[in-house]
Motif scaffolding. Structure first.
Motif, PDB file in Angstrom:
ATOM      1  N   THR A  86      11.533 -25.120  41.072  1.00 31.12           N
ATOM      2  CA  THR A  86      12.297 -25.511  39.996  1.00 31.12           C
ATOM      3  C   THR A  86      13.632 -24.512  39.578  1.00 31.12           C
ATOM      4  N   GLY A  87      14.241 -24.867  38.699  1.00 29.70           N
ATOM      5  CA  GLY A  87      15.255 -24.097  38.084  1.00 29.70           C
ATOM      6  C   GLY A  87      16.485 -23.985  39.385  1.00 29.70           C
ATOM      7  N   GLY A  88      17.600 -23.124  39.271  1.00 27.19           N
ATOM      8  CA  GLY A  88      18.566 -23.199  40.168  1.00 27.19           C
ATOM      9  C   GLY A  88      19.756 -23.923  39.431  1.00 27.19           C
ATOM     10  N   ARG A  89      19.426 -24.913  38.499  1.00 33.16           N
ATOM     11  CA  ARG A  89      20.222 -25.555  38.000  1.00 33.16           C
ATOM     12  C   ARG A  89      21.414 -25.311  36.760  1.00 33.16           C
ATOM     13  N   THR A  90      21.011 -23.962  36.416  1.00 32.16           N
ATOM     14  CA  THR A  90      22.049 -23.400  35.399  1.00 32.16           C
ATOM     15  C   THR A  90      22.668 -22.284  35.753  1.00 32.16           C
ATOM     16  N   ALA A  91      23.746 -21.763  35.216  1.00 33.37           N
ATOM     17  CA  ALA A  91      24.351 -20.471  35.315  1.00 33.37           C
ATOM     18  C   ALA A  91      24.736 -19.958  33.925  1.00 33.37           C
ATOM     19  N   THR A  92      24.146 -18.793  33.786  1.00 29.93           N
ATOM     20  CA  THR A  92      24.082 -18.258  32.242  1.00 29.93           C
ATOM     21  C   THR A  92      25.200 -17.081  32.058  1.00 29.93           C
ATOM     22  N   GLY A  96      30.189 -10.621  24.773  1.00 33.75           N
ATOM     23  CA  GLY A  96      29.784  -9.722  23.652  1.00 33.75           C
ATOM     24  C   GLY A  96      29.348 -10.713  22.412  1.00 33.75           C
ATOM     25  N   GLY A  97      29.915 -11.751  22.512  1.00 29.65           N
ATOM     26  CA  GLY A  97      29.659 -12.629  21.182  1.00 29.65           C
ATOM     27  C   GLY A  97      29.101 -13.943  21.591  1.00 29.65           C
ATOM     28  N   ALA A  98      28.745 -14.189  22.872  1.00 29.78           N
ATOM     29  CA  ALA A  98      27.890 -15.557  22.871  1.00 29.78           C
ATOM     30  C   ALA A  98      27.615 -15.407  24.159  1.00 29.78           C
ATOM     31  N   THR A  99      26.309 -16.525  24.270  1.00 24.39           N
ATOM     32  CA  THR A  99      25.690 -16.859  25.489  1.00 24.39           C
ATOM     33  C   THR A  99      26.022 -18.216  26.052  1.00 24.39           C
ATOM     34  N   ILE A 100      26.492 -18.452  27.075  1.00 21.69           N
ATOM     35  CA  ILE A 100      26.750 -19.688  27.463  1.00 21.69           C
ATOM     36  C   ILE A 100      26.273 -20.318  28.828  1.00 21.69           C
ATOM     37  N   VAL A 101      25.509 -21.357  28.552  1.00 20.42           N
ATOM     38  CA  VAL A 101      24.675 -21.917  29.877  1.00 20.42           C
ATOM     39  C   VAL A 101      25.390 -23.204  30.378  1.00 20.42           C
ATOM     40  N   VAL A 102      25.609 -23.151  31.627  1.00 18.73           N
ATOM     41  CA  VAL A 102      26.408 -24.477  32.142  1.00 18.73           C
ATOM     42  C   VAL A 102      25.505 -24.820  33.195  1.00 18.73           C
ATOM     43  N   GLY A 103      25.232 -26.414  33.182  1.00 17.38           N
ATOM     44  CA  GLY A 103      24.318 -26.935  34.039  1.00 17.38           C
ATOM     45  C   GLY A 103      23.248 -27.958  33.367  1.00 17.38           C
ATOM     46  N   ASP A 104      22.057 -27.828  33.797  1.00 20.68           N
ATOM     47  CA  ASP A 104      21.079 -28.620  33.134  1.00 20.68           C
ATOM     48  C   ASP A 104      20.507 -28.191  31.938  1.00 20.68           C
ATOM     49  N   GLY A 143      25.432 -30.283  31.348  1.00 22.89           N
ATOM     50  CA  GLY A 143      26.223 -30.054  30.108  1.00 22.89           C
ATOM     51  C   GLY A 143      26.375 -28.389  29.865  1.00 22.89           C
ATOM     52  N   VAL A 144      26.735 -28.222  28.709  1.00 19.83           N
ATOM     53  CA  VAL A 144      27.169 -26.782  28.460  1.00 19.83           C
ATOM     54  C   VAL A 144      26.220 -26.407  27.131  1.00 19.83           C
ATOM     55  N   GLU A 145      25.924 -25.287  26.914  1.00 24.02           N
ATOM     56  CA  GLU A 145      25.184 -24.977  25.756  1.00 24.02           C
ATOM     57  C   GLU A 145      25.871 -23.408  25.432  1.00 24.02           C
ATOM     58  N   LEU A 146      25.915 -23.318  24.067  1.00 29.11           N
ATOM     59  CA  LEU A 146      26.804 -22.137  23.524  1.00 29.11           C
ATOM     60  C   LEU A 146      25.726 -21.610  22.397  1.00 29.11           C
ATOM     61  N   THR A 147      25.656 -20.385  22.338  1.00 28.71           N
ATOM     62  CA  THR A 147      24.594 -19.446  21.298  1.00 28.71           C
ATOM     63  C   THR A 147      25.660 -18.574  20.630  1.00 28.71           C
ATOM     64  N   THR A 148      25.866 -18.499  19.657  1.00 25.15           N
ATOM     65  CA  THR A 148      26.711 -17.277  18.947  1.00 25.15           C
ATOM     66  C   THR A 148      26.276 -16.907  17.702  1.00 25.15           C
TER      67      THR A 148
END
Lengths: 322, 201
Positions: A86-92, A96-104, A143-148
């Motif tokens: 499993t995995g391999g479907r996201t890139a993080t 400095g101010g955020a974490t952005i996840v792209v993919g699943d 999609g995209v997930e953003l944490t800041t």
């Protein structure tokens, strides 16, 4: 004597206290073995054994952008010979101010829905099964997930563009069943308390809102939460009438000593079919050193459930982190 | 839906560069939430199911104090049970180990905080030693003096190091044989010098 001390300092440096370890690829794993006294289908006694290995890769660009990805191999403890990669479907991407996840990514559609404290084997294989509908039919996809951060508060926004695919597919699809969804949540400290508020919405017609509060009380940590979810009946086997589901829950986690933790959980839920359940959890964990833990878990489920899927289930097992 | 999402993303993305318009520190906030929810259940940390499973097993193994201790030693437990307590035998109230080896060990470790100093058992353990440059690594040194004579095999040194991952300390499983040997040789060197001084005085 002075000369002697200088020599000792040189040894300490040679030992490697100042060495930096910036591994680009890391491997972690864990194994579980549990005896289960399940609740359903004649109170089965079962053994559940599983192992998971995770490979994580990361790098940092010269501009300070962190990029990471990973893959996992596992034999799950809730199915026989269920080995999967499993995995391999996201890139993080970490700035400095955020974490952005792209993919699943998965939206937070059950903010405030708390109450479960038991460990994986009992949580996954207790045979307890509520008839109460909670959570969106599909809450993840490409999609995209953003944490800041906003001062001391943390903000998370997740957007799923297409909930039918995970890592490759059409954006803004007009195909029926390929819906978009989003969620936003914020966690903020207020004095001795921490509050989390969240909302979620899906183009399928489902939406939710919820809140939870956490505080240190009586030597432990108490979390209480409430979640309201407006769910659709179409395609939902647990629901015949579209409408609101409500979940109220609480957990209390306390340390008995440096190695022992006791956790209690309670959850009450009701859906638009007027079906309801009450779930009570107890978990006692003892760290044994060397990465090993023994635990005793208990879950009781009362109310509207599938046939032979209520009662009390118990697990006694060990997990080892490598 | 898409317009709303894009608007929110643009607002948040603009503020997320560096510390952003709202002067937030995402890493600091994440660590604060780790303390509230636990590292594995922090809703703002992105884990796959497998990663969460491993994280939970590690967190559980670390226990409430956040440290994975040494594994249980069944043989040692049996020895302790048979001897009616600790298997280490002490001789009376006077020092039962070589004085020069003992003093050499203390001199070698004097720049570090000492957690255990047992002159009767001949055992010294430093506290965790950390360096500002490597906040995610820490080590401790254990020295055991086993001889009443100044012998080359009268001092045993063990070096234990840990790495921090996701706010939990784990043994790094690295063998520090050469470093332990160097430390042992240094103790012997110092002890030899002290012995010569004793003879001259």
């Amino acid at each position: 004597m002075k000369k002697l001390l200088i020599a000792i300092s040189a040894i300490a440096a040679a030992v490697g206290f100042t060495a930096k370890a910036n591994a680009d690829i890391s491997v972690a794993g864990s194994s579980n073995a549990a005896y289960l006294s399940t609740a359903g289908n004649g109170d089965d006694e079962e053994l559940a054994i599983g192992t998971t290995v995770d490979f994580s890769m990361s790098t940092t660009t010269s501009g300070g952008l962190g990029i990471s990805a990973g893959l996992s191999l596992s034999t799950d403890y809730d199915s026989n010979n269920g080995s999967v990669a499993t995995g391999g479907r996201t890139a993080t991407f970490t700035t400095g101010g955020a974490t952005i996840v792209v993919g699943d990514v998965e939206i937070s559609d059950t903010i405030g829905s708390v109450g479960g404290v038991v460990n994986g084997p009992l949580d996954d294989a207790s045979d307890l099964s509520s008839s109460v509908a909670t959570g969106f039919l599909d809450d993840d996809g490409m999609g995209v997930e953003l944490t800041t951060a906003m001062g001391d508060a943390s903000l998370n926004i997740s957007f799923v563009s297409n909930d039918r695919v995970d890592n490759h597919g059409a954006l803004n699809s007009s195909t029926s069943g390929e819906d978009s969804a989003m969620s936003a949540s914020i966690t903020m400290p207020l004095g001795d308390y921490s509050f989390t508020l969240g909302v979620a919405d899906s183009d399928s017609g489902e939406s939710s809102s919820g809140a939870s509060a956490t505080a240190s009380i009586g030597g432990g940590t108490l979390t209480v939460g409430y979640s309201n979810q407006t769910l659709i009946a179409s395609g939902n086997a647990s629901l015949s009438t579209a409408g609101d589901s409500e979940v109220v829950g609480a957990t209390y986690v306390m340390s008995m000593d440096a190695d022992t933790t006791i956790s209690l959980g309670y959850q009450s839920a009701k859906d638009a079919d007027s079906e309801s359940h009450t779930q009570t959890d107890l978990s006692v964990e003892r760290a044994m050193g060397g990465g090993a833990t023994v635990y005793l878990d208990l879950r009781n489920l009362d109310g509207d459930t599938a046939a032979n899927a209520d009662g009390t289930a118990i697990a006694f097992g060990t997990s080892v982190a490598f | 839906m898409i317009k709303l999402s894009l608007t929110l993303f643009v607002i948040v993305f603009l503020q997320s560069c560096s510390k952003g318009l709202f002067d937030g520190n995402v890493q600091k906030n994440m660590e604060a939430m780790d303390k509230i929810h636990g590292v594995c259940n922090n809703p703002y940390r992105e884990y796959s199911k497998a990663q969460r499973k491993i994280c939970e097993d590690k967190e559980r193994a670390a226990g409430p104090d956040g440290e994975i201790g040494d594994p249980l030693n069944i043989s040692q437990m049996i020895r302790d049970f048979r001897s009616g307590g600790s298997s280490t035998q002490y001789k009376g109230t006077s020092m039962s180990i070589n004085k020069n080896l003992w003093e050499a060990s203390l001199i070698m470790l004097d720049k570090y905080p000492l957690d255990i100093v047992d002159s009767q058992g001949g055992f010294i353990s430093t506290g965790w030693i950390t360096e500002k440059e490597s906040p995610n690594q820490r080590c401790l040194i254990k020295v055991n003096i086993t001889s009443q004579e100044l012998l080359s095999n009268g001092a045993k040194v063990k070096l234990l190091c840990e790495q921090k991952e996701l706010d939990v300390w784990y043994q790094d499983e690295i063998s520090y044989t050469n470093e332990e040997k160097n430390l042992t040789l240094k103790i012997l060197d110092i002890a030899n010098e002290l012995s010569l001084i004793d003879k001259l005085s």
